[in-house]
Scaffold this motif. Structure first.
Motif, PDB file in Angstrom:
ATOM      1  N   ALA A  82       0.961  -1.280  -0.042  1.00 26.67           N
ATOM      2  CA  ALA A  82       0.101   0.050  -0.023  1.00 26.67           C
ATOM      3  C   ALA A  82       0.854   1.223  -0.042  1.00 26.67           C
ATOM      4  CB  ALA A  82      -0.971   0.044   1.091  1.00 26.67           C
ATOM      5  N   VAL A  83       2.114   1.177   0.244  1.00 22.83           N
ATOM      6  CA  VAL A  83       2.955   2.136   0.310  1.00 22.83           C
ATOM      7  C   VAL A  83       3.226   3.028  -1.422  1.00 22.83           C
ATOM      8  CG1 VAL A  83       5.413   3.194   0.581  1.00 22.83           C
ATOM      9  CG2 VAL A  83       4.367   1.344   1.981  1.00 22.83           C
ATOM     10  N   THR A  84       3.123   4.045  -1.419  1.00 22.93           N
ATOM     11  CA  THR A  84       3.251   4.758  -2.641  1.00 22.93           C
ATOM     12  C   THR A  84       4.125   6.156  -2.387  1.00 22.93           C
ATOM     13  OG1 THR A  84       1.204   6.062  -2.720  1.00 22.93           O
ATOM     14  CG2 THR A  84       1.350   3.760  -3.831  1.00 22.93           C
ATOM     15  N   VAL A  85       4.808   6.788  -3.386  1.00 22.06           N
ATOM     16  CA  VAL A  85       5.584   7.909  -3.415  1.00 22.06           C
ATOM     17  C   VAL A  85       5.294   8.563  -4.413  1.00 22.06           C
ATOM     18  CG1 VAL A  85       7.456   9.054  -3.259  1.00 22.06           C
ATOM     19  CG2 VAL A  85       7.173   7.041  -1.449  1.00 22.06           C
ATOM     20  N   GLU A  86       4.892   9.805  -4.474  1.00 15.42           N
ATOM     21  CA  GLU A  86       4.445  10.648  -5.631  1.00 15.42           C
ATOM     22  C   GLU A  86       5.445  11.834  -5.404  1.00 15.42           C
ATOM     23  OE1 GLU A  86       1.332  13.347  -7.596  1.00 15.42           O
ATOM     24  OE2 GLU A  86       0.630  11.868  -6.159  1.00 15.42           O
ATOM     25  N   GLU A  87       6.273  12.196  -6.621  1.00 17.99           N
ATOM     26  CA  GLU A  87       7.347  13.206  -6.706  1.00 17.99           C
ATOM     27  C   GLU A  87       6.693  14.422  -7.248  1.00 17.99           C
ATOM     28  OE1 GLU A  87      11.767  13.690  -8.427  1.00 17.99           O
ATOM     29  OE2 GLU A  87      11.029  11.643  -8.335  1.00 17.99           O
ATOM     30  N   VAL A  88       6.481  15.564  -6.626  1.00 19.10           N
ATOM     31  CA  VAL A  88       5.921  16.695  -7.191  1.00 19.10           C
ATOM     32  C   VAL A  88       7.072  17.943  -7.159  1.00 19.10           C
ATOM     33  CG1 VAL A  88       4.073  18.501  -6.902  1.00 19.10           C
ATOM     34  CG2 VAL A  88       3.895  15.978  -6.433  1.00 19.10           C
ATOM     35  N   GLU A  89       6.994  18.836  -8.385  1.00 20.94           N
ATOM     36  CA  GLU A  89       7.903  19.707  -8.176  1.00 20.94           C
ATOM     37  C   GLU A  89       7.232  21.021  -7.713  1.00 20.94           C
ATOM     38  OE1 GLU A  89      11.153  19.996  -8.951  1.00 20.94           O
ATOM     39  OE2 GLU A  89      11.236  17.827  -9.356  1.00 20.94           O
ATOM     40  N   ARG A  90       7.535  21.863  -6.587  1.00 23.46           N
ATOM     41  CA  ARG A  90       7.113  23.144  -6.351  1.00 23.46           C
ATOM     42  C   ARG A  90       8.220  23.796  -6.046  1.00 23.46           C
ATOM     43  NH1 ARG A  90       4.014  21.003  -1.307  1.00 23.46           N
ATOM     44  NH2 ARG A  90       2.486  19.641  -2.380  1.00 23.46           N
ATOM     45  N   ASP A  91       8.088  25.297  -6.662  1.00 24.48           N
ATOM     46  CA  ASP A  91       8.967  26.459  -6.289  1.00 24.48           C
ATOM     47  C   ASP A  91      10.448  25.764  -6.563  1.00 24.48           C
ATOM     48  OD1 ASP A  91       6.641  27.883  -6.080  1.00 24.48           O
ATOM     49  OD2 ASP A  91       6.682  27.408  -3.860  1.00 24.48           O
ATOM     50  N   GLY A  92      10.505  24.981  -7.552  1.00 23.15           N
ATOM     51  CA  GLY A  92      12.101  24.659  -7.631  1.00 23.15           C
ATOM     52  C   GLY A  92      12.604  23.446  -6.858  1.00 23.15           C
TER      53      GLY A  92
END
Length: 76
Positions: A18-28
């Motif tokens: 059930a473990v997930t990791v999402e990578e998001v770019e925010r302000d560099g």
């Protein structure tokens, strides 16, 4: 980096699928959004947030050596 966070989280919880990791770019900066099963949330956060704090410190340390800026959000 994402793989490291997945490895750490999967070894802490009872339901590693059930473990997930999402990578998001925010302000560099890169923000890793960690999601676990609701019943495993306490294991990732720990008493008074100590485990979550240590995960964030470890991830920032690795990122700093690579010249990056990251943060880790634990999302329910």
């Amino acid at each position: 980096m994402k793989e490291l966070l997945l490895y750490i989280a999967r070894n802490l919880v009872d339901n590693p699928d059930a473990v997930t990791v999402e990578e998001v770019e925010r302000d560099g900066d890169t923000v890793f959004q960690l999601r676990v099963a609701p019943e495993d949330m306490g294991k990732v956060i720990g008493r008074q947030g100590k485990i979550a704090k240590e995960i964030r410190i470890l991830m920032r340390s690795v990122a700093q050596k690579q010249g990056k800026r990251i943060s880790v959000d634990i999302v329910d």
